[in-house]
Design a protein around this motif. Structure first.
Motif, PDB file in Angstrom:
ATOM      1  N   LEU A  93     114.517 -73.724  44.227  1.00 26.65           N
ATOM      2  CA  LEU A  93     113.482 -74.686  44.418  1.00 26.65           C
ATOM      3  C   LEU A  93     112.264 -74.316  43.814  1.00 26.65           C
ATOM      4  N   TYR A 137     109.848 -76.065  41.036  1.00 20.43           N
ATOM      5  CA  TYR A 137     108.638 -76.245  40.973  1.00 20.43           C
ATOM      6  C   TYR A 137     107.914 -75.832  39.792  1.00 20.43           C
ATOM      7  N   THR A 193     119.305 -69.402  39.514  1.00 19.40           N
ATOM      8  CA  THR A 193     119.514 -70.413  40.364  1.00 19.40           C
ATOM      9  C   THR A 193     120.983 -70.125  41.108  1.00 19.40           C
ATOM     10  N   ARG A 198     118.921 -71.407  48.712  1.00 22.42           N
ATOM     11  CA  ARG A 198     118.454 -71.975  47.392  1.00 22.42           C
ATOM     12  C   ARG A 198     116.762 -71.790  47.268  1.00 22.42           C
ATOM     13  N   ASN A 199     116.155 -70.851  47.899  1.00 24.32           N
ATOM     14  CA  ASN A 199     114.969 -70.660  47.718  1.00 24.32           C
ATOM     15  C   ASN A 199     114.392 -70.401  46.247  1.00 24.32           C
TER      16      ASN A 199
END
Length: 272
Positions: free
Chosen positions: A208, A212, A197, A204-205
């Protein structure tokens, strides 16, 4: 010193560009077909220690396939050019395409091994795929290529990294025994998510996408309560990392703006 970063491909001939397009499209089509077949005809009696929720897993793969189809279309048509001309793709896309194609081959191999219930072999294939995807992502991030004009390639690489981790957890869940995870295992897994991260910034893709993945694992089938209780804590740590990163980026940009204003003011004063 030898460099492990491959040279930027410059397809100056029609044949070389055609080969890149062919490999990317064929491996994509094979991967999607084999993954779909593996998920539809998966043995229902598999008893997972943990696994991503099947609908969330399939939904992620569907969204990823749509994104990749758009990305592949850019190999044939310049989507970002109003004239719709068939110009050469961006250098970053061409550089990433071999890694992308090899990743598709790995996932196709995973589907075949999965259908034959050779889970250990499937996991080793996924290890190779994960290494490839991490290399591709950090090659785009830290290489000499300018990716600012090609953000979709960066996004594709990061969604592939998250998908690789989700496949790893799904497959390992079919292998893992029901022994509870040790503190070391939990910390190691959390550190992997946190490092990815933070290291994949400034956007920030990936963070995120990893959230998920963790949500899919928490909502999915499980028999190992130790890991099931660990996923929310890892998710909380990833959220904190994303928030801190946003704050740091915001403050850094503000400081840069102030410095620019002050330097401009000093320049004006010097001229007057």
């Amino acid at each position: 010193m030898l460099s492990i970063i491959p040279p930027t491909p410059t397809p100056t001939t029609k044949m070389s560009l055609t080969l890149v397009r062919f490999l990317a499209f064929v491996t994509f089509a094979c991967n999607v077909c084999l993954q779909s077949y593996a998920l539809i005809f998966e043995r229902k009696s598999i008893s997972y220690a943990y696994a991503p929720h099947p609908y969330m897993f399939a939904g992620y793969l569907l969204g990823q396939a749509c994104l990749q189809a758009l990305w592949l279309l850019h190999l044939f048509v310049n989507l970002w050019d109003d004239s719709g001309s068939t110009l050469n793709p961006e250098a970053s896309q061409l550089a990433y395409t071999p890694i992308y194609a090899l990743g598709n081959v790995c996932l196709s191999g995973w589907a075949i091994a999965w259908l034959q219930e050779r889970y250990e072999a499937a996991q080793w294939i996924l290890v190779v795929n994960t290494v490839l995807q991490l290399y591709g992502m950090f090659f785009l991030k830290n290489g000499t290529l300018d990716t600012r004009k090609d953000p979709i390639t960066v996004l594709v690489s990061k969604t592939c990294v998250a998908a690789a981790l989700m496949f790893m957890w799904k497959t390992w869940g079919a292998i893992d025994k029901l022994s509870p995870p040790s503190i070391t295992d939990q910390l190691y897994s959390g550190a992997v998510f946190l490092v990815l991260t933070i290291a994949s910034g400034p956007d920030r893709n990936l963070g995120l996408c990893l959230l998920y993945v963790l949500a899919a694992l928490y909502c999915g089938q499980y028999r190992n309560t130790g890991w099931h209780q660990t996923f929310p804590w890892i998710s909380a740590a990833v959220v904190i990392a994303i928030v801190v990163d946003c704050v740091v980026v915001h403050r850094t940009s503000k400081v840069a703006e102030i410095d620019d204003i002050e330097s401009g003011t000093r320049e004006v004063e010097r001229k007057t």
